[in-house]
Design a protein around this motif. Structure first.
Motif, PDB file in Angstrom:
ATOM      1  N   GLU A 191       0.053 -15.228   8.365  1.00  0.00           N
ATOM      2  CA  GLU A 191       0.319 -15.744   7.021  1.00  0.00           C
ATOM      3  C   GLU A 191      -0.453 -14.963   5.961  1.00  0.00           C
ATOM      4  OE1 GLU A 191       2.478 -17.964   5.839  1.00  0.00           O
ATOM      5  OE2 GLU A 191       3.296 -18.109   7.861  1.00  0.00           O
ATOM      6  N   ARG A 192      -1.711 -14.612   6.256  1.00  0.00           N
ATOM      7  CA  ARG A 192      -2.521 -13.859   5.296  1.00  0.00           C
ATOM      8  C   ARG A 192      -1.899 -12.496   5.029  1.00  0.00           C
ATOM      9  NH1 ARG A 192      -5.934  -9.867   4.922  1.00  0.00           N
ATOM     10  NH2 ARG A 192      -5.912  -9.370   7.137  1.00  0.00           N
ATOM     11  N   ARG A 193      -1.453 -11.835   6.094  1.00  0.00           N
ATOM     12  CA  ARG A 193      -0.863 -10.509   5.930  1.00  0.00           C
ATOM     13  C   ARG A 193       0.474 -10.566   5.202  1.00  0.00           C
ATOM     14  NH1 ARG A 193      -2.378  -6.726  11.055  1.00  0.00           N
ATOM     15  NH2 ARG A 193      -4.557  -7.329  11.192  1.00  0.00           N
ATOM     16  N   ILE A 194       1.264 -11.576   5.480  1.00  0.00           N
ATOM     17  CA  ILE A 194       2.545 -11.733   4.775  1.00  0.00           C
ATOM     18  C   ILE A 194       2.289 -11.970   3.295  1.00  0.00           C
ATOM     19  CG2 ILE A 194       4.537 -13.246   4.486  1.00  0.00           C
ATOM     20  CD1 ILE A 194       4.577 -13.547   7.553  1.00  0.00           C
ATOM     21  N   SER A 195       1.324 -12.812   2.976  1.00  0.00           N
ATOM     22  CA  SER A 195       0.989 -13.077   1.572  1.00  0.00           C
ATOM     23  C   SER A 195       0.534 -11.807   0.872  1.00  0.00           C
ATOM     24  CB  SER A 195      -0.118 -14.129   1.481  1.00  0.00           C
ATOM     25  OG  SER A 195       0.323 -15.358   1.981  1.00  0.00           O
ATOM     26  N   GLU A 196      -0.263 -11.000   1.576  1.00  0.00           N
ATOM     27  CA  GLU A 196      -0.742  -9.742   0.997  1.00  0.00           C
ATOM     28  C   GLU A 196       0.425  -8.794   0.720  1.00  0.00           C
ATOM     29  OE1 GLU A 196      -3.434  -5.917   2.346  1.00  0.00           O
ATOM     30  OE2 GLU A 196      -3.818  -7.845   3.284  1.00  0.00           O
ATOM     31  N   MET A 197       1.377  -8.727   1.643  1.00  0.00           N
ATOM     32  CA  MET A 197       2.521  -7.833   1.455  1.00  0.00           C
ATOM     33  C   MET A 197       3.439  -8.308   0.331  1.00  0.00           C
ATOM     34  SD  MET A 197       3.461  -6.876   5.389  1.00  0.00           S
ATOM     35  CE  MET A 197       4.879  -5.893   4.953  1.00  0.00           C
ATOM     36  N   GLU A 198       3.509  -9.619   0.124  1.00  0.00           N
ATOM     37  CA  GLU A 198       4.378 -10.153  -0.922  1.00  0.00           C
ATOM     38  C   GLU A 198       3.755 -10.056  -2.312  1.00  0.00           C
ATOM     39  OE1 GLU A 198       5.197 -14.073   0.538  1.00  0.00           O
ATOM     40  OE2 GLU A 198       6.972 -13.409   1.629  1.00  0.00           O
ATOM     41  N   SER A 199       2.464  -9.760  -2.380  1.00  0.00           N
ATOM     42  CA  SER A 199       1.814  -9.649  -3.685  1.00  0.00           C
ATOM     43  C   SER A 199       2.326  -8.402  -4.401  1.00  0.00           C
ATOM     44  CB  SER A 199       0.294  -9.589  -3.528  1.00  0.00           C
ATOM     45  OG  SER A 199      -0.096  -8.367  -2.949  1.00  0.00           O
ATOM     46  N   GLY A 200       2.236  -8.418  -5.713  1.00  0.00           N
ATOM     47  CA  GLY A 200       2.780  -7.323  -6.514  1.00  0.00           C
ATOM     48  C   GLY A 200       2.036  -6.007  -6.358  1.00  0.00           C
ATOM     49  N   GLY A 201       0.762  -6.049  -5.992  1.00  0.00           N
ATOM     50  CA  GLY A 201      -0.032  -4.831  -5.925  1.00  0.00           C
ATOM     51  C   GLY A 201      -0.039  -4.154  -4.563  1.00  0.00           C
ATOM     52  N   TYR A 202       0.724  -4.690  -3.606  1.00  0.00           N
ATOM     53  CA  TYR A 202       0.708  -4.103  -2.254  1.00  0.00           C
ATOM     54  C   TYR A 202       1.407  -2.747  -2.257  1.00  0.00           C
ATOM     55  CZ  TYR A 202       1.204  -3.578   2.770  1.00  0.00           C
ATOM     56  OH  TYR A 202       1.141  -3.104   4.055  1.00  0.00           O
ATOM     57  N   GLU A 203       0.758  -1.758  -1.680  1.00  0.00           N
ATOM     58  CA  GLU A 203       1.329  -0.412  -1.619  1.00  0.00           C
ATOM     59  C   GLU A 203       1.814  -0.139  -0.197  1.00  0.00           C
ATOM     60  OE1 GLU A 203      -0.279   4.069  -2.300  1.00  0.00           O
ATOM     61  OE2 GLU A 203      -0.984   2.529  -3.682  1.00  0.00           O
ATOM     62  N   PHE A 204       3.122  -0.047  -0.053  1.00  0.00           N
ATOM     63  CA  PHE A 204       3.703   0.183   1.258  1.00  0.00           C
ATOM     64  C   PHE A 204       3.442   1.615   1.717  1.00  0.00           C
ATOM     65  CE2 PHE A 204       6.079  -3.536  -0.012  1.00  0.00           C
ATOM     66  CZ  PHE A 204       6.195  -4.239   1.174  1.00  0.00           C
ATOM     67  N   PRO A 205       3.288   1.833   3.014  1.00  0.00           N
ATOM     68  CA  PRO A 205       3.087   3.201   3.516  1.00  0.00           C
ATOM     69  C   PRO A 205       4.355   4.028   3.327  1.00  0.00           C
ATOM     70  CG  PRO A 205       3.229   1.639   5.343  1.00  0.00           C
ATOM     71  CD  PRO A 205       3.246   0.837   4.081  1.00  0.00           C
ATOM     72  N   GLU A 206       4.187   5.348   3.345  1.00  0.00           N
ATOM     73  CA  GLU A 206       5.341   6.230   3.194  1.00  0.00           C
ATOM     74  C   GLU A 206       6.242   6.139   4.418  1.00  0.00           C
ATOM     75  OE1 GLU A 206       4.304  10.246   2.237  1.00  0.00           O
ATOM     76  OE2 GLU A 206       2.753   9.616   0.833  1.00  0.00           O
ATOM     77  N   ARG A 207       7.518   6.382   4.202  1.00  0.00           N
ATOM     78  CA  ARG A 207       8.477   6.361   5.307  1.00  0.00           C
ATOM     79  C   ARG A 207       8.297   7.598   6.171  1.00  0.00           C
ATOM     80  NH1 ARG A 207      12.870   2.827   4.782  1.00  0.00           N
ATOM     81  NH2 ARG A 207      13.999   4.172   6.202  1.00  0.00           N
ATOM     82  N   PHE A 208       8.743   7.501   7.427  1.00  0.00           N
ATOM     83  CA  PHE A 208       8.707   8.646   8.330  1.00  0.00           C
ATOM     84  C   PHE A 208       9.659   9.721   7.815  1.00  0.00           C
ATOM     85  CE2 PHE A 208       7.205   8.162  12.946  1.00  0.00           C
ATOM     86  CZ  PHE A 208       5.998   7.660  12.543  1.00  0.00           C
ATOM     87  N   LEU A 209       9.210  10.948   7.861  1.00  0.00           N
ATOM     88  CA  LEU A 209      10.059  12.081   7.523  1.00  0.00           C
ATOM     89  C   LEU A 209      10.644  12.651   8.805  1.00  0.00           C
ATOM     90  CD1 LEU A 209       7.654  13.836   4.985  1.00  0.00           C
ATOM     91  CD2 LEU A 209       9.572  12.321   4.464  1.00  0.00           C
ATOM     92  N   LYS A 210      11.577  13.574   8.666  1.00  0.00           N
ATOM     93  CA  LYS A 210      12.187  14.210   9.834  1.00  0.00           C
ATOM     94  C   LYS A 210      11.109  14.867  10.688  1.00  0.00           C
ATOM     95  CE  LYS A 210      15.753  17.512  11.143  1.00  0.00           C
ATOM     96  NZ  LYS A 210      16.747  18.476  10.687  1.00  0.00           N
ATOM     97  N   ARG A 211      10.139  15.491  10.037  1.00  0.00           N
ATOM     98  CA  ARG A 211       9.038  16.153  10.743  1.00  0.00           C
ATOM     99  C   ARG A 211       8.269  15.164  11.616  1.00  0.00           C
ATOM    100  NH1 ARG A 211       4.069  17.297   7.124  1.00  0.00           N
ATOM    101  NH2 ARG A 211       4.473  15.102   7.079  1.00  0.00           N
ATOM    102  N   ASP A 212       8.048  13.950  11.105  1.00  0.00           N
ATOM    103  CA  ASP A 212       7.312  12.941  11.859  1.00  0.00           C
ATOM    104  C   ASP A 212       8.061  12.535  13.126  1.00  0.00           C
ATOM    105  OD1 ASP A 212       5.218  12.812   9.928  1.00  0.00           O
ATOM    106  OD2 ASP A 212       6.491  11.536   8.678  1.00  0.00           O
TER     107      ASP A 212
END
Length: 56
Positions: free
Chosen positions: A14-35
């Protein structure tokens, strides 16, 4: 898992979901073809080593 472990896991989820739903959460970059290529190469190397180890 005990009942206590399950309750702690639920609280942490629940804590992690709340953190992700907050406006300031910065999502990690998506995988590129190289990855994907690097991950596939690592998997192939590991598989080859396991197969080679079977013949030792």
């Amino acid at each position: 898992m005990t009942e206590k472990d399950i309750i702690e896991l639920d609280k942490e989820t629940e804590r992690r979901i709340s953190e992700m739903e907050s406006g300031g959460y910065e999502f990690p970059e998506r995988f590129l073809k190289r990855d994907y290529i690097i991950a596939a190469c690592a998997g192939i190397i590991c598989l080859a080593l396991v197969i080679a180890g079977a013949f030792l």
